[in-house]
Design a protein around this motif. Sequence first.
Motif, PDB file in Angstrom:
ATOM      1  N   THR A 153     102.895  27.620  60.642  1.00 30.06           N
ATOM      2  CA  THR A 153     103.876  27.978  59.621  1.00 30.06           C
ATOM      3  C   THR A 153     103.605  27.139  58.388  1.00 30.06           C
ATOM      4  O   THR A 153     103.139  25.996  58.484  1.00 30.06           O
ATOM      5  N   GLU A 200     101.708  23.626  59.125  1.00 30.89           N
ATOM      6  CA  GLU A 200     102.292  22.792  60.169  1.00 30.89           C
ATOM      7  C   GLU A 200     102.232  23.535  61.494  1.00 30.89           C
ATOM      8  O   GLU A 200     102.412  24.759  61.550  1.00 30.89           O
ATOM      9  N   ARG A 225     109.857  21.584  62.054  1.00 34.58           N
ATOM     10  CA  ARG A 225     109.173  22.460  61.108  1.00 34.58           C
ATOM     11  C   ARG A 225     109.991  22.587  59.821  1.00 34.58           C
ATOM     12  O   ARG A 225     111.228  22.698  59.849  1.00 34.58           O
ATOM     13  N   ALA A 226     109.296  22.607  58.691  1.00 30.68           N
ATOM     14  CA  ALA A 226     109.949  22.805  57.394  1.00 30.68           C
ATOM     15  C   ALA A 226     109.951  24.270  56.978  1.00 30.68           C
ATOM     16  O   ALA A 226     110.686  24.653  56.058  1.00 30.68           O
ATOM     17  N   PHE A 227     109.120  25.119  57.614  1.00 28.27           N
ATOM     18  CA  PHE A 227     109.037  26.546  57.289  1.00 28.27           C
ATOM     19  C   PHE A 227     109.214  27.349  58.573  1.00 28.27           C
ATOM     20  O   PHE A 227     108.817  26.916  59.660  1.00 28.27           O
ATOM     21  N   ARG A 228     109.774  28.527  58.428  1.00 32.85           N
ATOM     22  CA  ARG A 228     109.981  29.388  59.591  1.00 32.85           C
ATOM     23  C   ARG A 228     108.780  30.291  59.850  1.00 32.85           C
ATOM     24  O   ARG A 228     108.573  30.734  60.976  1.00 32.85           O
ATOM     25  N   LYS A 257     112.905  23.527  48.199  1.00 30.17           N
ATOM     26  CA  LYS A 257     113.725  24.153  49.243  1.00 30.17           C
ATOM     27  C   LYS A 257     113.423  23.547  50.614  1.00 30.17           C
ATOM     28  O   LYS A 257     114.298  23.523  51.473  1.00 30.17           O
ATOM     29  N   SER A 258     112.207  23.085  50.783  1.00 26.85           N
ATOM     30  CA  SER A 258     111.823  22.420  52.043  1.00 26.85           C
ATOM     31  C   SER A 258     111.731  20.910  51.892  1.00 26.85           C
ATOM     32  O   SER A 258     111.233  20.230  52.801  1.00 26.85           O
ATOM     33  N   LYS A 259     112.145  20.382  50.713  1.00 19.88           N
ATOM     34  CA  LYS A 259     112.126  18.943  50.429  1.00 19.88           C
ATOM     35  C   LYS A 259     110.706  18.377  50.495  1.00 19.88           C
ATOM     36  O   LYS A 259     110.453  17.303  51.020  1.00 19.88           O
ATOM     37  N   LEU A 260     109.761  19.153  49.922  1.00 23.57           N
ATOM     38  CA  LEU A 260     108.352  18.736  49.907  1.00 23.57           C
ATOM     39  C   LEU A 260     107.797  18.717  48.490  1.00 23.57           C
ATOM     40  O   LEU A 260     106.590  18.840  48.286  1.00 23.57           O
TER      41      LEU A 260
END
Length: 486
Positions: A368, A383, A450-453, A472-475
């Motif tokens: 993802t 990831e 995971r930061a993404f789905r 949005k994913s704090k990256l």
Amino acid sequence: MERHGSPGLGPRNDTASRVQKPESATDKAAKLAALKARVSAAIGTTKAKGGLNVGLHPALEDIGQWKPGDPKSASGSRSRNDASKAQPKHKPLDLSGPSQEEIKNNPYFDANLGAPGAKPRQTRQLIFNQKGKYIQQANALRRQAALEALKKKIAAGTRKVGIDEDKDVEKNFAVEAPPDVEWWDEGLIDGKNYDDIENPQALKIDTEDSIVTRYIQHPVPIEPPQDKNVPPPKPMYLTPTEQAKLRRQRRMADLKEEQAKIRLGLVPAPPPKVKKGNLMRVLGEEAVKDPTAVEARVNREIAERHDKHVQTNEERKLTKEQKHEKLAANQEKDAAKGLRMLVFKIDSLANGQHRYKVSVNADQLALTGLVIMHPKQNLVVAEGGEWSAKHYKKLMLHRINWTENLPSRDKDAQNDALKQWLRAENEGGDLKDLAENRCRLIFEGEVKSRAFRKWGSKVCETDAEAREVLSKSKLENFWNLAKSTH
């Protein structure tokens, strides 16, 4: 032979060394008179007194009186004067010691042993003790002795107290009588003893105020997180000799089991396994009578055995759906052990095949993440499990040739929404030069979740848009990291 050197080693010319004749009575009287004359001249003509006002001995009273007409005394004095004149005069002994020049010229002289010119010894001055010095020392000794005596007294008292305590301890060893009600039964008995224990009315077990309930708490066991990353145990590899031995033992056990079933009549006996090498020994007379039919029979049996082997292998193979299911299950197990994140920076994604490989391989490896396409730099965040991350890293850094550029496909060429900086051709229709295009890994590490789905891509024209997508994913910090990486 003449003697030289010290005058003490030569002949002495004095009257004592000469051979003298025995003296007569007259000579002795003369010597006594001369002796008295010298004593009288030394102490005076008056009668001397001894110590403590005691008079002299009568024999010495006439000492010092000289008689002028005494020839013996005159002759005695004359003879001594003649003897003194006859004795030769010697040089007096020099006791002054060597001079400084002689000391310097002497090769055996040691200045450390002292010399006439050496520094004289300094005399020590008298040092008087101050008044009361020894009195203070005596007082200090008395205080020290009193302190030691006090310590001994305290130690003796402590030992005595310890002995008394030991006596009390011996008393504590006595077994105490059991209580009327144990503390753990106080809430279950309506009373102060166990007399009514047989009476159900006196027990607090099913009553409302009972401490016994039907609710039991079972804590949920939590597995330690570090056990997820423990590598599986490595299999033990056998040598070819050991493998053959195990195979032989396994086949022998199977054969014995098959023979036991045949003896019991559970399974029919198998037909003889005829091969071209043993057909004469197995078939015997039948092979001699009709060799052609026997050979055809053997070939048919060999073909049947081969077909059965191939069919068994085909049945054992997994279908396409089963392979996908098995791969997905293995990928989930890999991700359950721990997640890893990879961040790549790519200078250009103008080649459409590069974009296709980046996305398709990520889907196949169950990764993802996100692909951000930008005119100046491109960012890929992936990831997944350790095994998937390892293969994706190898793809991005080694397998893809980032300097290669190919013409755009018809679908991309007809897509007007595709940005110019994402096309393989420039405005003149020529292929862009990607000789300086590179892919660099700017971050790799473990993440908690995971930061993404799913896997996706995003086209961003400005840095603000890219940071907004990553925020949005704090990256969003990865975009700044990519800009500072050269």
